[in-house]
Design a protein around this motif. Sequence first.
Motif, PDB file in Angstrom:
ATOM      1  N   ALA A 115      42.790  41.652  41.360  1.00  0.00           N
ATOM      2  CA  ALA A 115      42.429  43.153  41.544  1.00  0.00           C
ATOM      3  C   ALA A 115      40.958  43.854  41.155  1.00  0.00           C
ATOM      4  CB  ALA A 115      43.515  43.870  40.907  1.00  0.00           C
ATOM      5  N   ASN A 125      44.505  41.474  36.760  1.00  0.00           N
ATOM      6  CA  ASN A 125      45.473  42.306  37.913  1.00  0.00           C
ATOM      7  C   ASN A 125      45.346  43.677  37.763  1.00  0.00           C
ATOM      8  OD1 ASN A 125      47.069  43.323  35.581  1.00  0.00           O
ATOM      9  ND2 ASN A 125      48.441  41.626  35.539  1.00  0.00           N
ATOM     10  N   ILE A 150      38.885  36.044  45.195  1.00  0.00           N
ATOM     11  CA  ILE A 150      39.810  36.159  46.447  1.00  0.00           C
ATOM     12  C   ILE A 150      41.042  34.987  46.522  1.00  0.00           C
ATOM     13  CG2 ILE A 150      39.780  35.879  48.618  1.00  0.00           C
ATOM     14  CD1 ILE A 150      36.912  37.112  48.817  1.00  0.00           C
ATOM     15  N   ARG A 151      40.503  33.730  46.278  1.00  0.00           N
ATOM     16  CA  ARG A 151      41.629  32.716  46.376  1.00  0.00           C
ATOM     17  C   ARG A 151      42.814  32.896  45.061  1.00  0.00           C
ATOM     18  NH1 ARG A 151      37.367  28.940  46.305  1.00  0.00           N
ATOM     19  NH2 ARG A 151      37.961  28.543  44.132  1.00  0.00           N
ATOM     20  N   ARG A 152      42.383  33.724  44.156  1.00  0.00           N
ATOM     21  CA  ARG A 152      43.314  34.056  43.022  1.00  0.00           C
ATOM     22  C   ARG A 152      43.788  35.446  42.961  1.00  0.00           C
ATOM     23  NH1 ARG A 152      41.014  30.781  37.665  1.00  0.00           N
ATOM     24  NH2 ARG A 152      40.267  28.658  38.578  1.00  0.00           N
ATOM     25  N   SER A 153      43.559  36.067  44.243  1.00  0.00           N
ATOM     26  CA  SER A 153      44.155  37.382  44.411  1.00  0.00           C
ATOM     27  C   SER A 153      44.043  38.541  43.137  1.00  0.00           C
ATOM     28  CB  SER A 153      45.691  37.362  44.439  1.00  0.00           C
ATOM     29  OG  SER A 153      45.944  36.440  45.656  1.00  0.00           O
ATOM     30  N   ILE A 184      36.933  44.051  45.715  1.00  0.00           N
ATOM     31  CA  ILE A 184      37.432  43.512  44.338  1.00  0.00           C
ATOM     32  C   ILE A 184      36.323  44.215  43.287  1.00  0.00           C
ATOM     33  CG2 ILE A 184      37.774  41.573  42.585  1.00  0.00           C
ATOM     34  CD1 ILE A 184      38.439  39.875  45.167  1.00  0.00           C
TER      35      ILE A 184
END
Length: 254
Positions: free
Chosen positions: A194, A158, A189-192, A229
Motif C-alpha cells: 500500500a 500495508n 507492485i508484486r508484493r501488493s 503506491i
Amino acid sequence: MPCLCLLQAGCFDIISVCCSRERVVKMNIVNSNLYKLPQEKLLYSGASALTDVELLALILRTGTADRKVLELARDVMAYADNLSQELCNVDVRELLNINGIGVSKACSIVASMELARRVREPSTASGITIRTASDVAELFMKRMRGEKREHVQMFLLNSKCNVESEYTVSIGALNSAELNPREVYSVAIRRSAAAIILAHNHPSGDPEPSNVDIISTRRIEAAGELVGIKLLDHVIVGYERYVSLRAEGYIEQE
C-alpha cells in the motif's frame, strides 16, 4: 629348574606390566595433545571453551606449508586489531593482505562473520508497525552499524502501516548505492504494498542528504504517484543520527 622357570616367568610378567604402563603413558600424552587441538577441544568441552583464535582456526581449517593454522589465526586477529576494527567489519580485500590468506580463506571468514551477524539480528521487520521516522531509524541503524558500503532497504507496508515485508534495493560502494524507481516499484507492485518507506546508510557517519539522495527520492516519489503506491519517507542513518527527508520537506506531506 622350576625356580629358574618361575623367575623367568616373573621377569616376563614385570616386562609385560612395564610395557603396558608405557603404552598407557603414551596414550595419555597423545590424548592430551589431541585435547589441545581446537576441533577436539570443541568436541570434549563445547564451543564456549575455545578462544577467539581457536574458533577462527576452525574456520580457516588448514595452515600453510610453513605455518600452522593457529599461527595463521593469530595473524588474522592481530591484523584486525591493527586496523582498529572488529574482525566482522574487515572485508575480503583487506584479508588478502595477510600472508597465508588466499581468496578461499578470506571468503570463509567474511561469510562466517556475515552469518553470525544475520543470526544475531532479526532479518526482517515483518509485523512491526512504523509510525515515525525514528521507528525506521531505530530498526535500520542497528543493522548498519559498522557497514562500509551504502545499503538501500525498502520496507513494504500495508494500509495500517504494518511492515509486510522488506527488500534490499541495492548495496553500493563506499559512498553510493543505486536507487532505481523501476526496481523499487516492480517489487512493491508484486508484493501488493500500500505504501513504502526507504532507508539507507551513510558509512561516513554523516546522515545529511546529498544532492543525489534528494534527486533520487523525488524521482521515486513521482513514480509512486503514477502507480498509486506512496513513498511515505526516506530515512538516512549515520552514527547515532538520522535524517528524515519527509521531515526536511523533500517529500510532500499529506
